[in-house]
Design a protein around this motif. Structure first.
Motif, mmCIF file in Angstrom:
data_model
loop_
_atom_site.group_PDB
_atom_site.id
_atom_site.type_symbol
_atom_site.label_atom_id
_atom_site.label_comp_id
_atom_site.label_asym_id
_atom_site.label_seq_id
_atom_site.Cartn_x
_atom_site.Cartn_y
_atom_site.Cartn_z
ATOM 1 N N ASP A 144 26.857 27.696 31.456
ATOM 2 C CA ASP A 144 27.759 29.155 30.733
ATOM 3 C C ASP A 144 29.174 28.212 31.227
ATOM 4 O O ASP A 144 30.034 28.714 32.134
ATOM 5 N N PRO A 145 30.027 27.836 29.972
ATOM 6 C CA PRO A 145 30.686 27.703 30.433
ATOM 7 C C PRO A 145 32.503 28.223 30.323
ATOM 8 O O PRO A 145 33.412 27.776 31.410
ATOM 9 N N ASP A 146 32.247 29.507 29.951
ATOM 10 C CA ASP A 146 33.174 30.993 30.082
ATOM 11 C C ASP A 146 33.006 31.343 31.211
ATOM 12 O O ASP A 146 32.995 32.426 31.104
ATOM 13 N N VAL A 147 31.626 31.326 32.129
ATOM 14 C CA VAL A 147 31.871 31.910 33.315
ATOM 15 C C VAL A 147 32.212 30.875 34.611
ATOM 16 O O VAL A 147 31.576 29.969 34.550
ATOM 17 N N HIS A 148 33.143 31.587 36.083
ATOM 18 C CA HIS A 148 33.625 31.265 37.274
ATOM 19 C C HIS A 148 33.073 31.736 37.993
ATOM 20 O O HIS A 148 33.305 32.710 37.706
ATOM 21 N N VAL A 149 33.134 31.349 39.330
ATOM 22 C CA VAL A 149 32.233 31.840 39.920
ATOM 23 C C VAL A 149 33.011 31.881 41.148
ATOM 24 O O VAL A 149 33.406 30.300 41.698
ATOM 25 N N VAL A 150 34.781 33.130 41.327
ATOM 26 C CA VAL A 150 35.512 32.584 41.788
ATOM 27 C C VAL A 150 35.570 32.822 43.516
ATOM 28 O O VAL A 150 35.684 32.751 44.512
ATOM 29 N N GLY A 151 34.421 33.330 43.915
ATOM 30 C CA GLY A 151 33.929 33.400 45.531
ATOM 31 C C GLY A 151 32.566 33.573 46.143
ATOM 32 O O GLY A 151 31.817 34.356 44.487
ATOM 33 N N SER A 152 32.351 33.259 46.846
ATOM 34 C CA SER A 152 30.460 33.811 47.061
ATOM 35 C C SER A 152 30.912 34.081 49.076
ATOM 36 O O SER A 152 31.462 33.771 49.485
ATOM 37 N N ALA A 153 30.012 35.771 48.880
ATOM 38 C CA ALA A 153 30.337 35.993 50.669
ATOM 39 C C ALA A 153 29.048 36.819 50.787
ATOM 40 O O ALA A 153 27.161 37.140 50.129
ATOM 41 N N ALA A 154 28.794 36.433 52.384
ATOM 42 C CA ALA A 154 27.269 36.846 52.624
ATOM 43 C C ALA A 154 27.206 37.976 53.452
ATOM 44 O O ALA A 154 25.817 38.104 54.510
ATOM 45 N N THR A 155 27.861 38.845 53.493
ATOM 46 C CA THR A 155 27.880 40.071 54.365
ATOM 47 C C THR A 155 28.780 41.477 53.960
ATOM 48 O O THR A 155 29.404 40.558 52.072
ATOM 49 N N CYS A 156 28.545 42.771 54.195
ATOM 50 C CA CYS A 156 29.389 43.730 53.423
ATOM 51 C C CYS A 156 30.671 43.281 53.341
ATOM 52 O O CYS A 156 31.350 43.878 52.265
ATOM 53 N N ALA A 157 30.913 43.165 54.335
ATOM 54 C CA ALA A 157 31.991 43.047 55.103
ATOM 55 C C ALA A 157 33.065 41.574 54.103
ATOM 56 O O ALA A 157 34.113 42.444 53.393
ATOM 57 N N GLN A 158 32.537 41.052 53.483
ATOM 58 C CA GLN A 158 33.420 39.565 53.652
ATOM 59 C C GLN A 158 33.288 40.018 52.095
ATOM 60 O O GLN A 158 33.878 39.881 51.253
ATOM 61 N N GLY A 159 32.151 40.484 51.690
ATOM 62 C CA GLY A 159 32.192 40.739 49.879
ATOM 63 C C GLY A 159 33.054 42.119 49.471
ATOM 64 O O GLY A 159 33.575 41.940 48.600
ATOM 65 N N ASP A 160 33.447 42.825 50.564
ATOM 66 C CA ASP A 160 34.772 43.885 50.698
ATOM 67 C C ASP A 160 35.714 43.479 50.527
ATOM 68 O O ASP A 160 36.797 44.029 49.683
#
Length: 238
Positions: free
Chosen positions: A30-46
């Protein structure tokens, strides 16, 4: 005319890097969707949720340093209201109920189809309330609240045959972000729809009072049909 993109900024919280890459590829079709980040743990996600302030977070349950359900509970406890959907292999009823109880708006069990992921995105878009630059947080009338709850269009008359609710919300969202009158061809180009399909959905928005139609006459003699969203009704004074 070039329409302003209504980008959905997504954060992925997924410890399997292969799965994260697949999900990123599916999302960014979808050209209007941009994944701005990817985390592998809860700490990184937070940390990334705080730093990036995404529109949508796709969250796994089983993570190396804890549970995604605990992370979701933490976000809600500190007032983070970002849309969160679970994408996980956790298919037990307890996990599903906890996710919904803590405010997840959707839940996908792995493996899932690309069409189901697209439906998740459409639901997220349908929940987003249109705003204008500098607009302060507004009080909600029932129509705006129904959109936030994802129940827009379920009451009153059913949609006519051939009108898909998710496509309808995509068209309405694109129209709201256009910044002025636009044609069916403009909307079709923006969303990858044919002009006729875009016209059909725009005409439905006009019939239901969510858009207005204006004829613009040019030198060719044939008027152009331009559509604009109907402004939200102001809240009555207290």
């Amino acid at each position: 005319m070039t329409l302003r993109a209504a980008t959905v900024r997504v954060l992925l919280v997924e410890d399997d890097q292969r799965v994260a890459r697949i999900n990123r590829d599916l999302l960014e079709r979808d050209p209007d969707v941009h994944v701005v980040g990817s985390a592998a743990t809860c700490a990184q996600g937070d940390a990334l949720a705080q730093a990036l302030n995404p529109d949508l977070i796709l969250l796994d349950v089983h993570l190396p340093d804890g549970s995604g359900l605990g992370l979701l509970r933490h976000w809600r406890s500190v007032g983070r209201t970002t849309d969160v959907a679970l994408i996980t292999a956790a298919d037990d009823e307890v996990s599903v109920r906890l996710a919904l109880a803590h405010g997840a708006f959707d839940y996908l069990i792995k493996p899932f189809t690309g069409a189901r992921l697209a439906e998740l995105l459409a639901r997220h878009r349908g929940r987003r309330l249109p705003t204008t630059p500098g607009q302060q947080e507004a009080r909600l009338d029932q129509g705006r609240l129904d959109r936030l709850l994802g129940v827009h269009g379920r009451s009153a008359e059913p949609l006519p045959r051939g009108v898909d609710p998710h496509t309808l919300e995509r068209v309405a969202h694109a129209l709201a972000g256009a910044g002025g009158g636009v044609s069916a061809e403009d909307i079709g180009d923006r969303l990858g729809l044919s002009r006729v399909t875009a016209w059909r959905y725009l005409e439905h928005l006009v019939r239901t009072g969510r858009a207005s139609l204006e004829h613009q006459y040019g030198h060719s003699g044939r008027p152009a049909k331009l559509y604009t969203p109907t402004p939200e009704r102001p809240d009555p004074p207290e």
